[in-house]
Every structure is written in C-alpha cells, then in structure tokens.
Motif scaffolding. Structure first.
Motif, PDB file in Angstrom:
ATOM      1  N   LEU A   1      48.026  42.740  49.510  1.00  0.00           N
ATOM      2  CA  LEU A   1      47.823  42.921  48.075  1.00  0.00           C
ATOM      3  C   LEU A   1      48.910  42.197  47.296  1.00  0.00           C
ATOM      4  CD1 LEU A   1      47.102  46.745  48.217  1.00  0.00           C
ATOM      5  CD2 LEU A   1      45.424  45.033  47.506  1.00  0.00           C
TER       6      LEU A   1
ATOM      7  N   PHE B   1      47.927  45.862  40.719  1.00  0.00           N
ATOM      8  CA  PHE B   1      47.424  44.795  41.578  1.00  0.00           C
ATOM      9  C   PHE B   1      46.514  43.855  40.805  1.00  0.00           C
ATOM     10  CE2 PHE B   1      48.157  48.498  44.358  1.00  0.00           C
ATOM     11  CZ  PHE B   1      49.237  47.978  45.061  1.00  0.00           C
ATOM     12  N   TYR B   2      46.467  42.607  41.262  1.00  0.00           N
ATOM     13  CA  TYR B   2      45.676  41.596  40.575  1.00  0.00           C
ATOM     14  C   TYR B   2      45.146  40.585  41.573  1.00  0.00           C
ATOM     15  CZ  TYR B   2      49.822  38.669  41.171  1.00  0.00           C
ATOM     16  OH  TYR B   2      50.863  37.968  41.721  1.00  0.00           O
ATOM     17  N   THR B   3      44.169  39.817  41.152  1.00  0.00           N
ATOM     18  CA  THR B   3      43.696  38.644  41.881  1.00  0.00           C
ATOM     19  C   THR B   3      43.676  37.493  40.878  1.00  0.00           C
ATOM     20  OG1 THR B   3      41.335  38.848  41.363  1.00  0.00           O
ATOM     21  CG2 THR B   3      42.167  40.163  43.198  1.00  0.00           C
TER      22      THR B   3
ATOM     23  N   SER C   1      43.298  45.055  35.263  1.00  0.00           N
ATOM     24  CA  SER C   1      43.240  45.687  36.572  1.00  0.00           C
ATOM     25  C   SER C   1      43.082  47.197  36.449  1.00  0.00           C
ATOM     26  CB  SER C   1      44.515  45.383  37.365  1.00  0.00           C
ATOM     27  OG  SER C   1      44.534  46.099  38.584  1.00  0.00           O
TER      28      SER C   1
ATOM     29  N   ASN D   1      38.282  49.486  46.595  1.00  0.00           N
ATOM     30  CA  ASN D   1      39.323  48.775  45.847  1.00  0.00           C
ATOM     31  C   ASN D   1      39.995  47.704  46.702  1.00  0.00           C
ATOM     32  OD1 ASN D   1      39.218  49.911  43.264  1.00  0.00           O
ATOM     33  ND2 ASN D   1      40.445  51.686  43.873  1.00  0.00           N
TER      34      ASN D   1
ATOM     35  N   TYR E   1      40.406  43.837  45.683  1.00  0.00           N
ATOM     36  CA  TYR E   1      41.734  43.305  45.383  1.00  0.00           C
ATOM     37  C   TYR E   1      42.473  42.782  46.622  1.00  0.00           C
ATOM     38  CZ  TYR E   1      41.431  45.434  40.723  1.00  0.00           C
ATOM     39  OH  TYR E   1      41.066  45.769  39.439  1.00  0.00           O
TER      40      TYR E   1
END
Length: 361
Positions: A67, A107-109, A117, A146, A150
C-alpha cells in the motif's frame, strides 16, 4: 553457525525481473542424484518422478498487500506481513520514522488521490525491527475489497519496478497474474510460494496421468521471508511466525505413501517448513493448524521429505541455509556456481531446481 558461510557472489544480471512464458519453459537444475548436476527444463519434471510419488503444494493465495499512503507531507510504503485480527496487521513501513502513534495514514493510487480516498489506517505501535502495528479504519468485512482497490502485489525488493498505476496493463495483466500460482486458493499470503510458479495445467495433468499424487497444504507466507539475516551468527536470527494448515486427509495421504516407500517431494521451502513443523521424530506427519517459525540450518535432520523443488535464493538468506541443510553447504555452493556460470535466472521470477535430501533421520 557463521552467516558468512552462506555467502556467494551473484551478478545483478542473473536476477530475473520478469518470468518466462510459458511458465514451464523455465530451466530446471536437476540435483536429484547426489554429486551429479544435469541441466533441464521444467517441462522435464514429470520424467523425473514415478507413480506413487507425492508432490506437496502450498495453495496459499497472495493478497495485494503493498500500500502507498501519506500522513501530511510524509509519503510511506507499507507491506503487510502478519494479521493480528480482522483489521489489525503488522506491517513493514518505509519512511516509518516520520510516523508516531495515533497518526492516520491515508492510502492512495494514481487514480485515487488522498482527498478522495476512503481507505486509511491508524498507527497503533512502532515495534522496531518487527515493524509497525496498524489498525485499518474500516469494517473487517470491507478490508479485502479495499485491498483489491488500493493494494498492489507485494513483489520482493530485488524485483525492480516503478510503482504502477492501478489501471496499468502491467499491473492488471502481468504481476497480478504472474505472481500467483495457478492453484492458489486460500487468501492470506503476502509473498508467493514461488517454487509453484513454474507449474502449468499441462504439467499438472501429465503428473496426474503418470500416477503421481498431488496434495495441498497451506502456509500463508509473510514478508519476513524477504528479510536478510542481519546477525553474524545464525543462533541470533529471529524468524517471523507464519500460519499454516495441514488437513487430516493430506497428512494421511503422505503417511501412507511414506509407509509404502514412495517419495515425498515438497514444492517449495514453504511446503517443506510446514511439513517439518508437523512431523514427529518417527517421521509421522500430523494434522496441523497454527503458527510456525521453524528455522532450518545445516545439521538439521529432515523427517518428512525426500526431495524439494525450489527456486534459487539470496546469498546469506534463511532459504539458502535451508537448502544447504538439505544437500550440504559445499554441494549447494558448487551447484549455485554452476547455475551462475550457465546463466540460470535467480529468485522469485527465476528458474527452478530439484534437490535430493541427503540429511534425513
């Protein structure tokens, strides 16, 4: 035992960053006869086995356990390695010095920025070399979905990748598929049992047609398998615990084969470690459900297996120590020198070997 005994020089170009295709076209270093080295391909494996032999596979399934997150301006990278309960995990975190207890990691993408997010975790406790205890801010039943959104596949650190975007062709159709055995079933691993990556449906069918039995155990491999041995002596190294399971049926099948004089072949060090954890001093394998942190080094006498199928391992790693325990340190140093000279591909996406166990009870 001094760790330096298990060192060797490996050129960087021998480290495989991508697997071969098809999977069974990888090379196979045949060490099934002591003091003899034969170069083969993995599709030759059925020819080396006999009716009644038992192949023991690890059917764990890798979860997207890597992550990327942020806390303020601090960017962090997490690799989950051990579940505590439905939402709490132990994790190794890059840049963890920027974090303190009760901090929130969002968390991010590449497609989901932190502002949008809906997935985060709270830092519960930093535990030094054991990593960081975190608690995800979601319901237990939401965590798996999730992670699918992510999370990224937790490739080992020696496989170099730029961080892929969540919708890139490479992520969806390569690593996410390639870093998984075709028989993976039970989710929970954060590292692949890479010895099994070479098997194809065609190979499994040929093995079945020849009368070779296939049984499955489950060991949820943790990210601790990637950790280098940082101590100078093996006595001071601590292994991380991993959860494993062996059913009554699987134990009975293996015990019956052993009783009949048939060979037991562990597919990978993970299957082997679980089998050895579940076997008594009389060589009887018992059903197993629980954690194991078994650390095998030369001098160990094996109780469960006759052969192992395994990839090529890191210098001074616990896995190289294990195969040195199986076949002898000098023999394996000689075999690895042959593999390097003949341009075998190393590590998770690399080539394979089959090794006879010469150190048994």
């Amino acid at each position: 035992m001094k760790v330096d005994i298990f060192d060797f020089e490996l050129p960087k170009e021998r480290i495989a960053n991508q697997p071969v295709f098809p999977r069974d076209s990888s090379r196979l270093l045949d060490l099934s006869i002591p003091n003899k080295i034969t170069d083969r391909h993995f599709y030759d494996l059925p020819d080396l086995l006999s009716a009644g032999d038992v192949l023991v596979f690890n059917d764990t399934k890798v979860i997207p356990a890597r992550l990327y997150g942020s806390h303020g301006e601090a960017l962090v990278e997490l690799t989950l390695y051990h579940p505590i309960d439905g939402i709490q995990w132990m994790a190794f975190i890059k840049n963890s010095k920027r974090l303190k207890n009760n901090d929130i990691i969002t968390f991010y993408t590449d497609n989901i920025c932190t502002e949008h997010s809906t997935f985060s975790a709270t830092v519960i406790e930093k535990k030094g070399e054991d990593g960081v205890l975190i608690s995800f801010n979601c319901l237990p039943e939401e965590l798996a979905s999730n992670l699918q959104i992510y999370g990224f596949m937790p490739l080992p650190p020696y496989i170099k990748r730029d961080r892929p975007s969540a919708d890139s062709v490479w992520y969806k159709f390569n690593d996410k598929e390639n870093y998984q055995t075709i028989y993976a079933k039970h989710e929970g691993a954060v590292a692949a049992p890479t010895a099994g990556l070479h098997f194809t449906d065609n190979i499994l069918q040929k093995i079945k047609d020849k009368g070779i039995k296939q049984v499955y155990v489950t060991l949820h491999v943790g990210a601790g398998t990637f950790l280098p041995v940082k101590t100078e002596d093996t006595d001071n190294h601590k292994m991380h615990a991993e959860y494993g399971y062996i059913s009554d049926k699987t134990a009975s099948t293996i015990n019956e084969a052993k009783k009949n004089g048939n060979r037991i072949i562990a597919v990978g060090t993970t299957s082997l470690r679980l089998l050895e954890s579940a076997t008594d001093n009389n060589g009887i394998i018992h059903p197993f459900s629980g954690e194991t942190s078994i650390f095998i080094t030369p001098g160990y006498k094996f109780k469960a297996i006759d052969y192992i199928i395994t990839n090529f391992h890191l210098p001074k790693s616990t896995l190289f120590m294990l195969i040195c325990a199986i076949a002898g340190t000098q023999n394996m140093q000689h075999a690895y020198a042959h593999a390097i000279k003949n341009e075998y591909r190393f590590y998770s996406y690399g080539d394979s070997s089959i090794i006879k166990c010469v150190n048994k009870i």
